[in-house]
Design a protein around this motif. Structure first.
Motif, mmCIF file in Angstrom:
data_model
loop_
_atom_site.group_PDB
_atom_site.id
_atom_site.type_symbol
_atom_site.label_atom_id
_atom_site.label_comp_id
_atom_site.label_asym_id
_atom_site.label_seq_id
_atom_site.Cartn_x
_atom_site.Cartn_y
_atom_site.Cartn_z
ATOM 1 N N MET A 1 0.919 -1.280 -0.094
ATOM 2 C CA MET A 1 -0.009 0.120 0.204
ATOM 3 C C MET A 1 0.938 1.332 0.011
ATOM 4 O O MET A 1 0.477 2.266 -0.735
ATOM 5 N N VAL A 2 1.998 1.191 0.681
ATOM 6 C CA VAL A 2 2.615 2.346 0.723
ATOM 7 C C VAL A 2 3.547 2.906 -0.553
ATOM 8 O O VAL A 2 3.627 4.136 -0.784
ATOM 9 N N HIS A 3 3.939 1.775 -1.387
ATOM 10 C CA HIS A 3 4.699 2.180 -2.681
ATOM 11 C C HIS A 3 3.784 2.959 -3.576
ATOM 12 O O HIS A 3 4.287 4.022 -4.235
ATOM 13 N N PRO A 4 2.583 2.335 -4.012
ATOM 14 C CA PRO A 4 1.750 3.348 -4.774
ATOM 15 C C PRO A 4 1.505 4.823 -4.366
ATOM 16 O O PRO A 4 1.586 5.628 -5.207
ATOM 17 N N CYS A 5 1.344 4.807 -3.095
ATOM 18 C CA CYS A 5 1.162 6.252 -2.564
ATOM 19 C C CYS A 5 2.298 7.079 -2.744
ATOM 20 O O CYS A 5 2.175 8.198 -3.007
ATOM 21 N N ARG A 6 3.253 6.544 -2.299
ATOM 22 C CA ARG A 6 4.636 7.269 -2.205
ATOM 23 C C ARG A 6 4.854 7.659 -3.677
ATOM 24 O O ARG A 6 5.190 8.545 -3.797
ATOM 25 N N ALA A 7 4.696 7.012 -4.711
ATOM 26 C CA ALA A 7 5.237 7.082 -6.069
ATOM 27 C C ALA A 7 4.170 8.207 -6.510
ATOM 28 O O ALA A 7 4.668 9.052 -7.232
ATOM 29 N N SER A 8 2.874 8.147 -6.182
ATOM 30 C CA SER A 8 2.120 9.127 -6.648
ATOM 31 C C SER A 8 2.095 10.320 -6.038
ATOM 32 O O SER A 8 2.151 11.489 -6.635
ATOM 33 N N PRO B 1 16.968 7.515 2.772
ATOM 34 C CA PRO B 1 16.331 6.670 3.441
ATOM 35 C C PRO B 1 15.397 7.455 4.470
ATOM 36 O O PRO B 1 14.462 6.917 4.958
ATOM 37 N N CYS B 2 15.816 8.594 4.899
ATOM 38 C CA CYS B 2 15.082 9.371 6.023
ATOM 39 C C CYS B 2 13.805 9.876 5.446
ATOM 40 O O CYS B 2 12.766 9.691 5.989
ATOM 41 N N ARG B 3 13.822 10.294 4.215
ATOM 42 C CA ARG B 3 12.642 10.729 3.458
ATOM 43 C C ARG B 3 11.663 9.508 3.334
ATOM 44 O O ARG B 3 10.297 9.612 3.444
ATOM 45 N N THR B 4 12.308 8.439 2.815
ATOM 46 C CA THR B 4 11.466 7.118 2.586
ATOM 47 C C THR B 4 10.805 6.827 3.898
ATOM 48 O O THR B 4 9.465 6.381 4.068
ATOM 49 N N THR B 5 11.297 6.755 5.123
ATOM 50 C CA THR B 5 10.799 6.489 6.396
ATOM 51 C C THR B 5 9.772 7.340 6.711
ATOM 52 O O THR B 5 8.675 6.962 7.266
ATOM 53 N N ILE B 6 10.024 8.505 6.417
ATOM 54 C CA ILE B 6 9.074 9.770 7.088
ATOM 55 C C ILE B 6 7.885 9.545 6.074
ATOM 56 O O ILE B 6 6.666 9.452 6.668
ATOM 57 N N GLU B 7 7.911 9.182 4.840
ATOM 58 C CA GLU B 7 6.818 9.116 3.917
ATOM 59 C C GLU B 7 6.091 7.968 4.128
ATOM 60 O O GLU B 7 4.650 7.952 4.362
ATOM 61 N N ALA B 8 6.562 6.679 4.606
ATOM 62 C CA ALA B 8 5.886 5.490 5.075
ATOM 63 C C ALA B 8 5.120 5.603 6.304
ATOM 64 O O ALA B 8 4.012 5.289 6.447
ATOM 65 N N LEU B 9 5.741 6.419 7.467
ATOM 66 C CA LEU B 9 5.368 6.790 8.557
ATOM 67 C C LEU B 9 3.964 7.752 8.410
ATOM 68 O O LEU B 9 2.932 7.369 8.930
ATOM 69 N N LEU B 10 4.199 8.407 7.591
ATOM 70 C CA LEU B 10 3.021 9.364 7.520
ATOM 71 C C LEU B 10 1.767 8.760 6.623
ATOM 72 O O LEU B 10 0.496 8.784 7.157
ATOM 73 N N ILE B 11 1.962 7.842 5.601
ATOM 74 C CA ILE B 11 0.979 7.262 4.812
ATOM 75 C C ILE B 11 0.276 6.159 5.948
ATOM 76 O O ILE B 11 -0.973 5.944 5.863
ATOM 77 N N GLN B 12 1.070 5.528 6.497
ATOM 78 C CA GLN B 12 0.711 4.290 7.590
ATOM 79 C C GLN B 12 -0.189 4.965 8.746
ATOM 80 O O GLN B 12 -1.032 4.375 8.835
ATOM 81 N N SER B 13 0.229 5.862 9.319
ATOM 82 C CA SER B 13 -0.440 6.766 10.316
ATOM 83 C C SER B 13 -1.620 7.367 9.886
ATOM 84 O O SER B 13 -2.656 7.360 10.449
ATOM 85 N N ALA C 1 -3.620 6.040 7.606
ATOM 86 C CA ALA C 1 -4.449 5.096 7.212
ATOM 87 C C ALA C 1 -4.826 4.359 8.686
ATOM 88 O O ALA C 1 -6.136 3.971 8.544
ATOM 89 N N ILE C 2 -4.064 4.410 9.756
ATOM 90 C CA ILE C 2 -4.492 3.816 10.971
ATOM 91 C C ILE C 2 -5.441 4.936 11.692
ATOM 92 O O ILE C 2 -6.411 4.714 12.040
ATOM 93 N N VAL C 3 -5.224 6.242 11.497
ATOM 94 C CA VAL C 3 -6.245 7.147 11.971
ATOM 95 C C VAL C 3 -7.322 7.260 11.385
ATOM 96 O O VAL C 3 -8.590 7.247 11.959
ATOM 97 N N THR C 4 -7.286 6.995 10.052
ATOM 98 C CA THR C 4 -8.707 6.940 9.245
ATOM 99 C C THR C 4 -9.361 5.694 9.977
ATOM 100 O O THR C 4 -10.705 5.775 9.968
ATOM 101 N N ALA C 5 -8.869 4.490 9.961
ATOM 102 C CA ALA C 5 -9.447 3.292 10.338
ATOM 103 C C ALA C 5 -9.926 3.480 11.754
ATOM 104 O O ALA C 5 -10.926 2.731 12.132
ATOM 105 N N ILE C 6 -9.376 3.943 12.808
ATOM 106 C CA ILE C 6 -10.096 4.223 13.927
ATOM 107 C C ILE C 6 -11.017 5.082 13.958
ATOM 108 O O ILE C 6 -12.087 4.821 14.789
#
Length: 140
Positions: free
Chosen positions: A1-8, A52-64, A66-71
């Protein structure tokens, strides 16, 4: 899920990035492959990226997100109703009209078919908004 969001997200950020004076503007006649090549050619130098720092921040932002939306969404029926109304109008009205107009280079004033396609596009967008708002209002 993270890769298509990050690429877009990266593609959108690259498209919105202001061009320098010496850069050649992207042609409106260029296809997707040409636009992708132009974007990659005009990207930043290798040292200007976060790596790698940017990639980690993007992944955390996308996942967080998704989690907040699900909650905060109480039932899956909410997601299904909003997505159903939006995607239905998109597939039935907006995409066919947009593709037709794209193929005919938006010659709206020259032919009746292009005028009808433009009317269908506008109607589809309005109906998509109305149906999405109605489905959200029904659930509350």
């Amino acid at each position: 899920m993270v890769h298509p969001c990050r690429a877009s997200g990266r593609h959108l950020a690259q498209c919105l990035k202001p061009r320098t004076l010496g850069a050649s503007p992207m042609s409106s006649q260029a296809g997707p492959a040409e636009v992708s090549r132009q974007l990659s050619a005009s990207s930043q130098p290798a040292g200007a990226c976060w790596g790698p720092c940017r990639t980690t921040i993007e992944a955390l932002l996308i996942q967080s997100t998704a989690i907040v939306t699900a909650i905060f969404i109480p039932e899956i029926t909410f997601v299904w109703s909003v997505m159903g109304s939006t995607v239905c109008m998109l597939v039935a009205f907006i995409l066919p009209a947009a593709c037709y107009l794209s193929l005919h280079k938006w010659q709206v004033l020259r032919t009746r078919r292009c005028f009808g396609a433009l009317a269908l596009l506008i109607l589809g967008i309005l109906l998509s908004i109305v149906c999405s708002v109605q489905s959200v209002m029904q659930l509350f």
